[in-house]
Scaffold this motif. Structure first.
Motif, PDB file in Angstrom:
ATOM      1  N   SER A 363     -26.764 -22.254  -4.923  1.00  0.00           N
ATOM      2  CA  SER A 363     -25.657 -23.097  -5.382  1.00  0.00           C
ATOM      3  C   SER A 363     -24.758 -22.331  -6.346  1.00  0.00           C
ATOM      4  N   LEU A 364     -25.323 -21.411  -7.141  1.00  0.00           N
ATOM      5  CA  LEU A 364     -24.481 -20.634  -8.057  1.00  0.00           C
ATOM      6  C   LEU A 364     -23.550 -19.711  -7.289  1.00  0.00           C
ATOM      7  N   ALA A 365     -24.055 -19.177  -6.168  1.00  0.00           N
ATOM      8  CA  ALA A 365     -23.239 -18.243  -5.400  1.00  0.00           C
ATOM      9  C   ALA A 365     -22.071 -18.942  -4.726  1.00  0.00           C
ATOM     10  N   ARG A 366     -22.109 -20.276  -4.691  1.00  0.00           N
ATOM     11  CA  ARG A 366     -21.062 -21.002  -3.995  1.00  0.00           C
ATOM     12  C   ARG A 366     -20.257 -21.911  -4.899  1.00  0.00           C
ATOM     13  N   LEU A 367     -20.340 -21.680  -6.209  1.00  0.00           N
ATOM     14  CA  LEU A 367     -19.525 -22.484  -7.121  1.00  0.00           C
ATOM     15  C   LEU A 367     -18.062 -22.289  -6.779  1.00  0.00           C
ATOM     16  N   PRO A 368     -17.287 -23.378  -6.759  1.00  0.00           N
ATOM     17  CA  PRO A 368     -15.872 -23.242  -6.439  1.00  0.00           C
ATOM     18  C   PRO A 368     -15.125 -22.636  -7.628  1.00  0.00           C
ATOM     19  N   LYS A 369     -13.907 -22.214  -7.385  1.00  0.00           N
ATOM     20  CA  LYS A 369     -13.066 -21.706  -8.473  1.00  0.00           C
ATOM     21  C   LYS A 369     -12.788 -22.830  -9.454  1.00  0.00           C
ATOM     22  N   ALA A 370     -12.327 -22.457 -10.642  1.00  0.00           N
ATOM     23  CA  ALA A 370     -12.213 -23.420 -11.736  1.00  0.00           C
ATOM     24  C   ALA A 370     -11.459 -24.683 -11.347  1.00  0.00           C
ATOM     25  N   GLU A 371     -10.359 -24.513 -10.588  1.00  0.00           N
ATOM     26  CA  GLU A 371      -9.527 -25.691 -10.344  1.00  0.00           C
ATOM     27  C   GLU A 371     -10.000 -26.489  -9.127  1.00  0.00           C
ATOM     28  N   ALA A 372     -10.843 -25.880  -8.289  1.00  0.00           N
ATOM     29  CA  ALA A 372     -11.222 -26.539  -7.036  1.00  0.00           C
ATOM     30  C   ALA A 372     -12.343 -27.547  -7.276  1.00  0.00           C
ATOM     31  N   ARG A 373     -12.399 -28.523  -6.412  1.00  0.00           N
ATOM     32  CA  ARG A 373     -13.509 -29.482  -6.475  1.00  0.00           C
ATOM     33  C   ARG A 373     -14.690 -28.936  -5.687  1.00  0.00           C
TER      34      ARG A 373
END
Lengths: 545, 108
Positions: A363-373
């Motif tokens: 799940s950490l490897a797939r965190l979205p960018k700051a602004e994305a949901r």
């Protein structure tokens, strides 16, 4: 697959690991606890600890009392199992099967009176043990699910090994202060690689324990599917005897027990009585395994009607059968003394940590960018991670807590303990879905720590023989058990604290930034690190193990 | 390979290839393992119970190897051909070695 072999193995490792990760974690945690199954069972039946041990000379009379009980309470059963009193478990454990598909009967007797022992009704460590390979499902289903997961785990291990360019270097690599995801990767590598021989061994031998269920085709070809014939021919059980269909009375069991005790020097563990009431009734005395790795119980079989010895089984297995029983023995670790058992336990903990860090890493490897949901799949994985990594230990703690707090005379008590186990698990999983993920992590992990402390408190409050309450001559088991729970509480409290001070890589939360340096000492340039961490997005796919 | 990158959606052909690989690894892997277990049980020059035990013990390693190979071979078609070839060879061997042993319909 496109790309190199190593890339396709990395892909296989990531996805096979994710698909079965949560079930594997449950299997690992309950399996690790099962190394102390007997101790857990004793801790959960505190009433039995006061009973004095039974001398071997009293075993025949105790066995007679067990048979007398079974003749009145289970006259129609096909098979009776009598667990004889042991030094650390001084009661008669009765168990009987009437016909396939019908739940077995159970009773616990006082070996001196033959009456039902006065102990709280509980499954004890057996619940965790059976959950380890049946997941509290119908046995056939549960075992297949566990087997498929174990097979996929074996594949994940092999592909994980291929993925490692530098397996030897990874052994010694732990980059705690670099990007948080990297320390999860390193934790995953360290727990995975350091205990790799254990992981490979435990996965393969686990499959072997149920090998004939998963892979029956050898027996199909060579024995036309008759497993009993196979086991008997390979010397693992005494020859089965089909019922004759003529009624005959069972001979007194006392003399048979005496005879068995004279034949084999090991401790007598249990009696199996098959087809009682039939002219072909068989009594098998099963002894403890002799010293050694192999799972190989010496056995003496008697004709149930005449009382004569039919067969004595003691060692002498052929190489393949010996390999098979040694693998099963390695998995169960009955041979392990206290130190080795603790080592196995630690390896099991590392296996659980390997699975847990691997899941979090996904799940950490797939965190979205700051602004994305976050995409819905990620949210689900995050919730399932919390639900299993925090939820399962919480459920085990609640199971212990229920054992201490439910009224002793409650009807259906052991079922209520199990309901409490699942209720706790579901509660944590729902919490993980309802709350933002960091708060859910903190609440879940902190909750486990609190629950572990609560078990210790409940133990102290309800057990009069607790050594802390009775300094002279209390039962040491309570101290060990509570000590282990305190260590677990500390571990989970530490994890919960780490989560609250942990800086998520891409979702900056300025309010928390201020408290960070005080909470955890880190390199001074840490606050500036948030920006560079955004950069290596493209490199991450490659780096992922 | 980068399933999560870009639009986070592999194309249909890629997805189909993936499903094919999973099916091939699971089904083909189990078939090869089952057939080799049966064949070795019937042919290993050991006492009957020993041959069955040895073959059964090896079966999980065989299954894992086939699954890993299916994912390691770069072309799905080649992987499928290899697995099918192994199934045919093992099946023929079993039919030759154990045909007489098997009573009606006992084959895996």
């Amino acid at each position: 697959m496109k790309g190199s072999v190593r890339q396709s193995m990395a892909w296989l490792h990531t996805w096979s690991g994710l698909v079965v990760g949560w079930v594997l974690l449950a299997i690992f945690v309950t399996g690790t606890a099962s190394y102390y199954r007997a101790d857990i069972s004793r801790w959960m039946r505190p009433e039995l600890m006061q009973a004095a041990p039974v001398a071997p000379a009293d075993l025949p009379a105790a066995a007679e009392r067990a048979v007398a009980y079974l003749e009145t309470h289970a006259p129609k059963a096909r098979t009776w199992f009598i667990g004889l009193p042991q030094p650390d478990h001084p009661v008669l454990d009765l168990f009987w099967r009437t016909r396939p598909g019908e739940p077995p009967g159970r009773a616990t007797l006082d070996p001196r009176t033959g009456g039902e022992a006065r102990a709280r009704e509980t499954m004890g460590g057996d619940f965790l043990y059976r959950f380890h390979f049946e997941l509290h499902m119908p046995p056939l289903w549960g075992r297949w699910v566990v087997g498929v997961c174990a097979m996929i785990m074996l594949i994940a291990l092999i592909s994980g090994i291929v993925t490692h360019k530098r397996i030897f270097v990874d052994f010694f690599t732990f980059r705690r202060d670099k990007a948080p995801r990297r320390s999860f990767l390193d934790a995953h590598n360290v727990t995975g690689v350091l205990a790799l021989p254990f992981h490979l061994m435990i996965t393969y031998t686990g499959l072997v324990t149920l090998a004939l269920m998963y892979m029956p085709w050898g027996v199909t070809v060579a024995y036309e599917g008759d497993r009993q014939a196979f086991f008997a021919e390979s010397g693992q059980i005494t020859a089965p005897r089909p019922p004759a269909g003529r009624p005959a009375a069972l001979a007194p069991i006392g003399p048979m027990v005496e005879r068995a005790l004279q034949t084999v020097p090991e401790t007598l563990e249990r009696l199996t009585i098959v087809n009682q009431g039939d002219a072909n009734a068989t009594v098998v005395a099963v002894f403890e395994e002799p010293h050694g790795l192999s799972h190989e119980h010496p056995q003496v079989a008697f004709d149930g009607v005449s009382g004569a010895v039919i067969e004595v089984l003691r060692g002498g297995l052929q190489p393949a059968a010996k390999t098979f029983t040694t693998m099963v023995g390695l998995h169960e670790a009955h041979f392990a003394g206290p130190a080795l058992r603790a080592l196995f336990f630690l390896c099991g903990v590392m296996g659980s940590a390997m699975v847990a860090t691997g899941l979090v890493l996904w799940s950490l490897a797939r965190l979205p960018k700051a602004e994305a949901r976050p995409f819905p799949g990620l949210r689900l994985v995050q919730a399932l991670n919390i639900g299993s990594v925090a939820g399962l230990p919480a459920a085990v703690a609640v199971y212990f807590l229920a054992n201490r707090l439910l009224p002793v005379g409650l009807a259906d008590r052991s079922a209520w303990e199990i309901r409490a186990f699942f209720a706790a698990w579901i509660a944590v999983a729902l919490l993980a879905l309802a709350r933002p993920q960091r708060r859910a992590w903190r609440a879940g992990l902190g909750g486990v720590a609190v629950l572990c402390l609560a078990v210790v408190g409940a133990d102290l409050a309800t057990i009069e023989a607790h050594p802390l309450r009775r300094p002279s001559g209390g039962e040491a088991l309570f101290l060990w058990f509570d000590g282990a729970l305190l260590a677990l509480a500390a571990l989970f409290a530490f994890a919960a604290r780490k989560v609250s001070t942990y800086q998520a890589p891409r979702r900056a939360e300025p309010a928390r930034e201020a408290s960070l340096p005080a909470a955890a000492p880190r390199p001074p340039k840490r606050p500036a690190a948030a920006a560079p961490q955004r950069r290596p997005e493209s490199g991450k796919q490659r780096e992922r193990a | 390979m980068n399933v999560t990158k870009g639009s986070a959606r592999p194309r249909l052909a890629e997805a189909a290839g993936l499903v094919g690989r999973v099916v091939l690894a699971a089904g083909g892997g189990y078939a090869v393992a089952a057939l080799s277990t049966a064949l070795l049980s019937a042919t290993l020059p050991l006492p009957r119970s020993e041959a069955v035990t040895a073959a059964t013990l090896a079966s999980f390693a065989i299954l894992a190897s086939v699954a890993v190979l299916v994912f390691a071979i770069s072309s799905l078609r080649h992987a499928a051909a290899a697995v099918l070839g192994a199934i045919l060879v093992l099946g023929a061997g079993l039919w030759l070695a154990a045909g007489p042993l098997l009573s009606a319909g006992g084959a895996p």
